[in-house]
Motif scaffolding. Structure first.
Motif, mmCIF file in Angstrom:
data_model
loop_
_atom_site.group_PDB
_atom_site.id
_atom_site.type_symbol
_atom_site.label_atom_id
_atom_site.label_comp_id
_atom_site.label_asym_id
_atom_site.label_seq_id
_atom_site.Cartn_x
_atom_site.Cartn_y
_atom_site.Cartn_z
ATOM 1 N N UNK A 22 -74.238 24.286 10.525
ATOM 2 C CA UNK A 22 -73.413 25.396 9.549
ATOM 3 C C UNK A 22 -72.062 25.415 10.164
ATOM 4 N N UNK A 23 -72.152 25.657 11.756
ATOM 5 C CA UNK A 23 -70.741 25.893 12.457
ATOM 6 C C UNK A 23 -69.880 24.489 12.395
ATOM 7 N N UNK A 24 -70.487 23.489 12.204
ATOM 8 C CA UNK A 24 -69.563 21.976 12.214
ATOM 9 C C UNK A 24 -68.936 22.146 10.818
ATOM 10 N N UNK A 25 -69.858 22.523 9.628
ATOM 11 C CA UNK A 25 -69.423 22.500 8.414
ATOM 12 C C UNK A 25 -68.191 23.387 8.122
ATOM 13 N N UNK A 26 -68.354 24.550 8.799
ATOM 14 C CA UNK A 26 -67.160 25.368 8.513
ATOM 15 C C UNK A 26 -65.926 25.277 9.664
ATOM 16 N N UNK A 27 -66.067 24.548 10.548
ATOM 17 C CA UNK A 27 -65.259 24.372 11.685
ATOM 18 C C UNK A 27 -63.893 23.810 11.008
ATOM 19 N N UNK A 28 -62.658 24.549 11.438
ATOM 20 C CA UNK A 28 -61.537 24.258 10.943
ATOM 21 C C UNK A 28 -61.338 24.200 9.365
ATOM 22 N N UNK A 29 -62.002 24.784 8.724
ATOM 23 C CA UNK A 29 -62.139 24.729 7.170
ATOM 24 C C UNK A 29 -61.095 25.983 6.885
ATOM 25 N N UNK A 30 -60.758 26.906 7.777
ATOM 26 C CA UNK A 30 -59.931 27.737 7.351
ATOM 27 C C UNK A 30 -60.214 28.696 6.368
ATOM 28 N N UNK A 31 -61.439 29.132 6.206
ATOM 29 C CA UNK A 31 -61.998 30.454 5.393
ATOM 30 C C UNK A 31 -61.174 31.305 5.727
ATOM 31 N N UNK A 32 -60.966 32.272 4.644
ATOM 32 C CA UNK A 32 -60.000 33.401 4.639
ATOM 33 C C UNK A 32 -60.768 34.556 3.864
ATOM 34 N N UNK A 33 -60.658 35.759 4.349
ATOM 35 C CA UNK A 33 -61.252 36.876 3.483
ATOM 36 C C UNK A 33 -60.718 36.650 2.061
ATOM 37 N N UNK A 34 -61.581 36.749 1.082
ATOM 38 C CA UNK A 34 -61.608 36.510 -0.377
ATOM 39 C C UNK A 34 -61.457 35.372 -0.854
ATOM 40 N N UNK A 35 -61.675 34.148 0.124
ATOM 41 C CA UNK A 35 -61.593 32.789 -0.206
ATOM 42 C C UNK A 35 -62.544 32.699 -1.498
ATOM 43 N N UNK A 36 -62.776 31.811 -2.400
ATOM 44 C CA UNK A 36 -63.881 31.705 -3.355
ATOM 45 C C UNK A 36 -64.466 30.401 -3.014
ATOM 46 N N UNK A 37 -65.878 30.492 -2.529
ATOM 47 C CA UNK A 37 -66.565 29.436 -2.035
ATOM 48 C C UNK A 37 -67.761 29.353 -2.993
ATOM 49 N N UNK A 38 -68.172 28.036 -3.294
ATOM 50 C CA UNK A 38 -69.566 27.542 -3.879
ATOM 51 C C UNK A 38 -70.444 26.869 -2.983
ATOM 52 N N UNK A 39 -71.696 27.454 -2.953
ATOM 53 C CA UNK A 39 -72.729 26.588 -2.289
ATOM 54 C C UNK A 39 -73.638 26.399 -3.181
ATOM 55 N N UNK A 40 -73.710 25.174 -3.856
ATOM 56 C CA UNK A 40 -74.648 24.508 -4.836
ATOM 57 C C UNK A 40 -75.985 24.243 -3.857
ATOM 58 N N UNK A 41 -77.288 24.651 -4.463
ATOM 59 C CA UNK A 41 -78.437 24.090 -3.631
ATOM 60 C C UNK A 41 -78.407 25.142 -2.260
ATOM 61 N N UNK A 42 -78.466 26.501 -2.687
ATOM 62 C CA UNK A 42 -78.099 27.228 -1.319
ATOM 63 C C UNK A 42 -79.293 27.432 -0.635
ATOM 64 N N UNK A 43 -80.480 27.112 -1.092
ATOM 65 C CA UNK A 43 -81.873 27.226 -0.102
ATOM 66 C C UNK A 43 -81.827 28.644 0.170
ATOM 67 N N UNK A 44 -82.162 28.945 1.309
ATOM 68 C CA UNK A 44 -82.285 30.341 1.950
ATOM 69 C C UNK A 44 -81.056 30.906 2.377
ATOM 70 N N UNK A 45 -79.510 30.261 2.228
ATOM 71 C CA UNK A 45 -78.713 30.752 2.476
ATOM 72 C C UNK A 45 -77.768 30.706 3.777
ATOM 73 N N UNK A 46 -78.353 29.671 4.654
ATOM 74 C CA UNK A 46 -77.752 29.603 5.941
ATOM 75 C C UNK A 46 -75.994 29.473 5.968
ATOM 76 N N UNK A 47 -75.691 28.676 4.855
ATOM 77 C CA UNK A 47 -74.338 28.393 4.634
ATOM 78 C C UNK A 47 -73.692 29.617 3.933
ATOM 79 N N UNK A 48 -74.213 30.093 2.787
ATOM 80 C CA UNK A 48 -73.638 31.097 2.297
ATOM 81 C C UNK A 48 -73.784 32.335 2.802
ATOM 82 N N UNK A 49 -74.543 32.764 4.045
ATOM 83 C CA UNK A 49 -74.601 34.163 4.719
ATOM 84 C C UNK A 49 -73.553 33.716 5.783
ATOM 85 N N UNK A 50 -73.153 32.592 6.415
ATOM 86 C CA UNK A 50 -72.211 32.629 7.204
ATOM 87 C C UNK A 50 -70.743 32.750 6.791
ATOM 88 N N UNK A 51 -70.882 31.978 5.493
ATOM 89 C CA UNK A 51 -69.461 32.010 4.870
ATOM 90 C C UNK A 51 -68.862 33.624 4.299
#
Length: 184
Positions: free
Chosen positions: A13-42
């Motif tokens: 998850x850290x590698x996926x989000x590294x240097x992605x420049x997520x900002x507060x309010x950014x609209x992010x889609x996580x398809x096939x979210x499973x139990x939410x490891x990516x969604x929760x961190x974002x």
């Protein structure tokens, strides 16, 4: 194994989000979210996440984890098959770990790409075979990906460390695909 569910390890998850420049309010889609490891961190970082998951048991876990986690952003969960959703090009980011079975991940990635707003970025964990297999389908997928390669990377793929998914119960070698939607 449970509809090919292998939870995304924290390091991946850290590698996926590294240097992605997520900002507060950014609209992010996580398809096939499973139990939410990516969604929760974002969401913790501040993104407003739209998570899609077909498995009701995984949805329940994600909802429970989201309710207990402090976050700057939000998570909206949709319980359905992502591939049946009509694309809306409104997301700043799509970050995903799609099902690897066969070459299903190619369909997931191409469909997810259609949800990106102009200039939006997609990152996906894929099996290493996506980068190296020589079948007609793999070659066509890589050619499509090269057309949408973000020039910040030497190519659309970056290796994850060996055995990144060991803790999730698989030894498959993985890469991260990085794409950017045209700016219009």
């Amino acid at each position: 194994k449970d509809l090919q569910f292998y939870p995304t390890p924290e390091a991946a998850v850290r590698v996926l989000l590294d240097n992605l420049h997520l900002h507060e309010g950014a609209k992010l889609l996580e398809p096939s979210a499973g139990q939410g490891a990516i969604a929760l961190e974002a969401a913790r970082i501040g993104a407003n996440v739209s998570a899609v998951e077909i498995n009701p048991d995984h949805c329940a876990v994600l909802k429970s984890r989201a309710a207990r986690m402090p976050a700057k952003g939000t998570i909206k969960l949709t319980a359905r098959n992502f591939l049946e959703m009509q694309p809306t090009a409104t997301f700043d980011f799509v970050v995903m770990n799609p099902p690897f079975y066969g070459t299903h991940y190619m369909d997931h990635v191409k469909h997810a790409f259609e949800f990106l707003a102009p200039g939006g970025m997609l990152r996906a964990i894929l099996p290493a075979s996506a980068e190296v297999n020589e079948s007609k389908k793999h070659t066509a997928f890589r050619a499509w990906a090269m057309k949408h390669n973000d020039l910040g990377w030497a190519g659309p793929f970056r290796d994850l460390p060996a055995e990144s998914f060991r803790e999730s119960g698989t030894m498959i070698q993985t890469v991260v695909l990085h794409l950017r939607a045209p700016r219009s």
